[in-house]
Design a protein around this motif. Sequence first.
Motif, PDB file in Angstrom:
ATOM      1  N   LEU A 156      95.507  96.387  33.197  1.00  0.00           N
ATOM      2  CA  LEU A 156      94.188  95.785  33.422  1.00  0.00           C
ATOM      3  C   LEU A 156      93.447  96.489  34.557  1.00  0.00           C
ATOM      4  N   MET A 163     113.551  83.906  35.659  1.00  0.00           N
ATOM      5  CA  MET A 163     112.741  84.168  34.465  1.00  0.00           C
ATOM      6  C   MET A 163     112.907  85.622  34.038  1.00  0.00           C
ATOM      7  N   LEU A 185     103.141  83.423  34.397  1.00  0.00           N
ATOM      8  CA  LEU A 185     104.525  83.821  34.679  1.00  0.00           C
ATOM      9  C   LEU A 185     104.685  84.162  36.159  1.00  0.00           C
ATOM     10  N   THR A 186     103.685  84.864  36.703  1.00  0.00           N
ATOM     11  CA  THR A 186     103.716  85.201  38.130  1.00  0.00           C
ATOM     12  C   THR A 186     103.668  83.929  38.968  1.00  0.00           C
ATOM     13  N   TRP A 213      99.814  85.521  31.033  1.00  0.00           N
ATOM     14  CA  TRP A 213     100.629  86.474  31.785  1.00  0.00           C
ATOM     15  C   TRP A 213     100.688  86.081  33.256  1.00  0.00           C
ATOM     16  N   PRO A 218     104.963  93.250  46.196  1.00  0.00           N
ATOM     17  CA  PRO A 218     103.725  92.629  46.657  1.00  0.00           C
ATOM     18  C   PRO A 218     103.954  91.155  46.954  1.00  0.00           C
ATOM     19  N   ILE A 233      95.988  88.270  42.432  1.00  0.00           N
ATOM     20  CA  ILE A 233      96.792  89.454  42.107  1.00  0.00           C
ATOM     21  C   ILE A 233      95.946  90.577  41.496  1.00  0.00           C
ATOM     22  N   LEU A 234      94.844  90.220  40.843  1.00  0.00           N
ATOM     23  CA  LEU A 234      94.051  91.256  40.173  1.00  0.00           C
ATOM     24  C   LEU A 234      92.629  91.374  40.700  1.00  0.00           C
ATOM     25  N   LYS A 244      88.196  90.967  38.511  1.00  0.00           N
ATOM     26  CA  LYS A 244      88.320  91.388  37.108  1.00  0.00           C
ATOM     27  C   LYS A 244      89.384  90.569  36.355  1.00  0.00           C
ATOM     28  N   GLY A 245      90.381  90.103  37.065  1.00  0.00           N
ATOM     29  CA  GLY A 245      91.435  89.322  36.420  1.00  0.00           C
ATOM     30  C   GLY A 245      90.906  88.009  35.863  1.00  0.00           C
ATOM     31  N   VAL A 247      99.554  91.497  25.870  1.00  0.00           N
ATOM     32  CA  VAL A 247     100.145  90.301  26.481  1.00  0.00           C
ATOM     33  C   VAL A 247     100.631  89.359  25.386  1.00  0.00           C
ATOM     34  N   HIS A 304      95.337  86.645  29.192  1.00  0.00           N
ATOM     35  CA  HIS A 304      95.554  87.156  30.550  1.00  0.00           C
ATOM     36  C   HIS A 304      96.068  86.045  31.464  1.00  0.00           C
ATOM     37  N   HIS A 333     101.030  94.215  32.910  1.00  0.00           N
ATOM     38  CA  HIS A 333      99.689  93.682  32.669  1.00  0.00           C
ATOM     39  C   HIS A 333      98.744  94.131  33.772  1.00  0.00           C
TER      40      HIS A 333
END
Lengths: 90, 375
Positions: A57, A1, B271-272, B268, B306, B250-251, B254-255, A73, B265, A53
């Motif tokens: 964030l 990707m 994709l991860t 995004w 990570p 991952i966040l 708050k994510g 985003v 959000h 991102h």
Amino acid sequence: MKVEAEVRLCSELADLLKKAMGPDNVPPKGFELRDSLEDGCYTIAISGDGDPHKALLTVANTIDEITRVAELVESVIRAADEVILYKAGD
Amino acid sequence: MPLDLSSLRKGSVGDTLAEFIEEAHSKGVAIISAPHNPKHLVPAGLLFSALSRTDITAIFYPAYALRQEEGVPTIVFGSSGVCSNCVEVVEGGHESVAKKGDKSVVKVRSPAMTMLKVLEEVVPIRREVKYVTASTILLNHIPRAKSGGLKEWEEEAMEYFLVDNTIARVGHPPIMWWGILPPKEAVERSIDIMIFRYFVDGAPSEVSEKDVRIRIGDAADKAPNYAVGQRWGIRDLTELAYVLLTLADILGPKGVLAAAINPSHALWASLTFRSAIKDYRKIARELKYGIADRRGRAAIVTTSCPPPPLTPITIAARGADLLREGEVVVAECGGKYFAPAQLLPEKVVASAWSERRLEGGYVVVSSLSELGELF
């Protein structure tokens, strides 16, 4: 990707990027600073290697800042060629 | 601008939430808190977003870091016992409101659905925010193999979104991405059902629906499958549920809060999640063939840094019987151990936070003995 896009950050997003870069002016992983202009805007390239991102964030604390990051985003996803995994059925 | 609460539905739960909002309006400030899991962070985000559109300053704290202030109205989702003189919204069998000492305890089937329905009457809610809310119902049904099908109240909740075509029911085998990707690619990517042979070793070029139904078995076949109603970057609601878990990994809290405010959000994070599938194949293989280093409830795998989101693969591996209930995938990378906080007891996470060992959604420790203390 592959996630590649060149976007221009102004006002609040530029402020967030400054905050994320810290005093040493180091762009977060995944960001490449192409240009910083006198009007306070940045032109940046975003690659798929890092997570811009996450970097933004992490430093966004208010709802306005969180919303601005989401706008980034959206703009990156619109600009990128190969972001969405699937096209079938669209 | 104050919220116009006059149209809020009457009833004990709606009244209690309306009273909270009115008090927040009179003080100009409110504290919102939730533990580190999407089922409670999403309703917290919905309320945070609604209050922030008014003249109320909303402040969010994860439950492990809650700081109450004298006179500031406080609402806590999902945790009991962490606040005083506050409103607690917890999951329960029947809707009810009870006074417990100085706090009001609101029991609801789904905190996210309740918040959505209450707020939808007073503020416009984006379609994508409804996708996020609906996917919290599906969090109860992953891993799919252990689901057993939707309960009646969950069917009713999904019906709420089906009637206006916010979401659509999908009739083919309940496997993530089936009907969206070609069958071969769907079974090779679907960690949700993880037909091990196809997921890890690759599927033949022709994969039939009949073959998939035989392989996934009855339990998984009862599980729900829904798609979003309109074109969006995420098509499958079960994938969105996994993406919320990814965000929490991952966040951190708050994510997920941010995804309830603006679901971009989640796009995004998808994709991860999608790019982590190749890592999940390796982890599934290591779990299956005993390569992972098992220490108590931790199954340690070596990853790049990570680490890929670990909660989705932990849940998927439990569904595929590669892990027992309660066992957790822990990543070793860069000489450190990463354990997903959303799968650890709240007390352990609170302790890790006070010791500054939380990084995003992970508790990070440097030695096996420290890791042992987490489980």
